[in-house]
Write a protein that holds these residues in place. Structure first.
Motif: not given
Length: 533
Positions: A92-108
């Motif tokens: 499902p589309q929530v697969e990467y949520m944990a890693q996506a949040k980490k990346l966004a918190d670092s400026g992506y």
């Protein structure tokens, strides 16, 4: 030999538990990550990224369900690097949520989307076909138009299906500057049809998971039916279908576009064996990195989808940081080939894949061996997912008692006892002469580490199948076993075993057929084992 409906049902049933375990490992934790990331407290905090769920129009107007993470404090006055993450097969589309949040918190800016044909996304499963490649570009278009994404700093990545789509997209969209392709494929046919042998459990798992979570296209349904029923009249069509979906087919375009490409895989990947990734890596011309670790499909990076510490995801972020942000973190100066030993868990760095072995040890396959087919000797590659995960976490590969293997069903050769440790690194190659009583047949070659009591631990294996041979006429076979990194202790031997049945594969031996392995004086048979001295 064409498998019966009963055989196929049993094979699909065998992999069902493994599919469920993998879904739990890689899917359910991501859902938990979504709850945390999407909560009002998280979104409102000035120190954390915000997330929203959106619909994106893909190729032909097909709706793709997506989630978008935006760095905290983004106010439209600055641009951020953007990373696009297509989901894995059946996820499902929530697969990467944990890693996506980490990346966004670092400026992506991070956009994760459900690949077409799966779950709530529209369309049908096209198996990384042209529609999926076009979808990736449509998602990039959307990100540039609706988020503070920098058009000069576009990256793509993902696990499994997402990895394959990312590599393919890098051939057709010049905006993509960096790719992290984890547990993916470069050669689809070389993965699930290696040695011209159908990987039964792998194909059954993919077909079953696709039917349960999505809408397979008529083309995919037809290909799977022909594949699993051994419809050789459609072999050329199946190969062309797979070639169209293989990044290796578009290698020139990928090299011309010049994206920085990181490849990661597991030694025991049941779907996409490491050989095809290593071959692809060697032909890449731009910035590149290759990482192999113990485990099976997606297990090397699976725990990272929980948000837990994970070496693969750590290096993925470092890769994007350097090639999208320009961070001088040294990843470009490290040895580009990183291997983790199955035996010790230690990391080793090399300047190229061809430099991994420093020597080769030959095991002469002297004398003639003759075996009956259609019965399992007891030597086999284990079960999809389960066996390589046991090797990853407990260092328990598939095992067999080599002295007890019936010689009527298994051809066996052994080396002398090694006085020193043998560090097997790379790709073992077999060369032999085969004579069959039938025009078609299948063999599976295994390399075992044999201890003093005769217990063999599987080092590597690979299948081969032949068709159209003249019965009772010898022919040569050259086979690459799946690449690995394994340490054979001092005092142990290596054993080469060849039999005709393995539950991982569809075999093509007619009932009553026999296979003979010989070593002509003018063309000796041998196995060449790559080692690191």
């Amino acid at each position: 030999m064409t498998p019966s409906r009963t055989t196929l049902r049993a094979s699909i049933g065998t992999v069902s538990a493994a599919v469920l375990a993998t879904t739990v490992l890689t899917g359910a934790p991501a859902t938990a990550g979504a709850t945390t990331a999407a909560s009002p407290t998280s979104a409102a905090s000035a120190a954390t990224a915000s997330v929203k769920f959106v619909d994106i129009k893909g190729d032909g107007g097909t709706i793709l369900k997506a989630n978008v993470f935006t760095p905290a404090g983004a106010d439209g006055t600055r641009r951020y690097p953007v990373i696009v993450l297509p989901t894995s097969w059946a996820m499902p589309q929530v697969e990467y949520m944990a890693q996506a949040k980490k990346l966004a918190d670092s400026g992506y800016v991070v956009v994760g989307y459900n690949s077409r044909g799966f779950w709530q996304s529209g369309g049908q499963i096209e198996t990384a076909g042209p529609e999926d490649i076009a979808d990736a570009s449509k998602v990039i278009d959307w990100a540039l138009a609706h988020t503070p994404a920098d058009p000069q700093k576009v990256g793509m990545g993902g696990v499994s299906y997402g990895a394959g789509i990312s590599l393919l997209a890098s051939a057709f969209d010049k905006r993509i500057k960096a790719v992290a392709a984890l547990s993916g494929w470069a050669d689809l046919i070389g993965s699930i049809y290696s040695g011209r042998t159908q990987h039964l459990q792998a194909a059954a798992m993919l077909g079953g998971a696709g039917a349960l979570t999505g809408r397979p296209s008529p083309e995919l349904q037809g290909v799977l039916k022909d594949f699993l029923t051994s419809n050789l009249s459609k072999e050329d069509e199946m190969i062309a279908w797979g070639k169209k979906r293989s990044p290796a087919t578009y290698l020139d375009k990928i090299n011309a576009n010049g994206a920085a490409i990181m490849l990661g895989n597991a030694w025991g990947d049941s779907l996409f064996p490491p050989n095809q990734y290593a071959d692809f890596y060697e032909k890449l011309k731009g910035p590149k990195r290759l990482e192999f670790r113990p485990g099976d499909h997606a297990t090397a990076e699976g725990l990272g989808l929980l948000g837990l510490p994970n070496d693969t995801w750590t290096n993925t972020k470092r890769w994007f940081d350097h090639y999208l942000k320009g961070t001088d973190n040294g990843i470009d100066r490290e040895s580009p080939v990183l291997l983790k030993s199955r035996s010790t868990g230690a990391y080793e760095g090399y300047k190229s894949w061809k430099d991994v072995p420093s020597a080769h040890r030959r095991i002469e396959l002297n004398d003639t061996r003759r075996i009956h087919t259609n019965l399992d000797s007891g030597a086999n590659g284990g079960l999809i997912f389960l066996s390589s995960m046991l090797d990853q976490f407990l260092r328990l590969p598939p095992m067999a008692s080599v002295p007890l293997l019936p010689r009527s069903l298994a051809a066996v050769w052994q080396s002398e006892r090694y006085e020193t440790e043998q560090r097997v690194r790379g790709t073992t190659r077999l060369h032999t002469t085969v004579t069959s009583t039938a025009e078609s047949g299948t063999g599976i070659a295994y390399l075992y580490d044999v201890g003093p009591l005769g217990l063999g631990r599987l080092v590597s294996h690979a299948p081969f199948t032949f068709h159209g041979k003249t019965p009772n006429q010898p022919f040569g076979v050259d086979l690459e076993l799946f690449s690995t990194a394994y340490d054979v202790p001092a005092g142990h031997r290596l054993a080469v075993v060849v039999d005709s049945v393995d539950p991982l594969y569809i075999e093509h031996n007619p009932m009553g057929a026999r296979l003979t392995f010989s070593s002509p004086a003018d063309d000796p048979s041998y196995v060449s084992v790559p080692v690191r001295d």
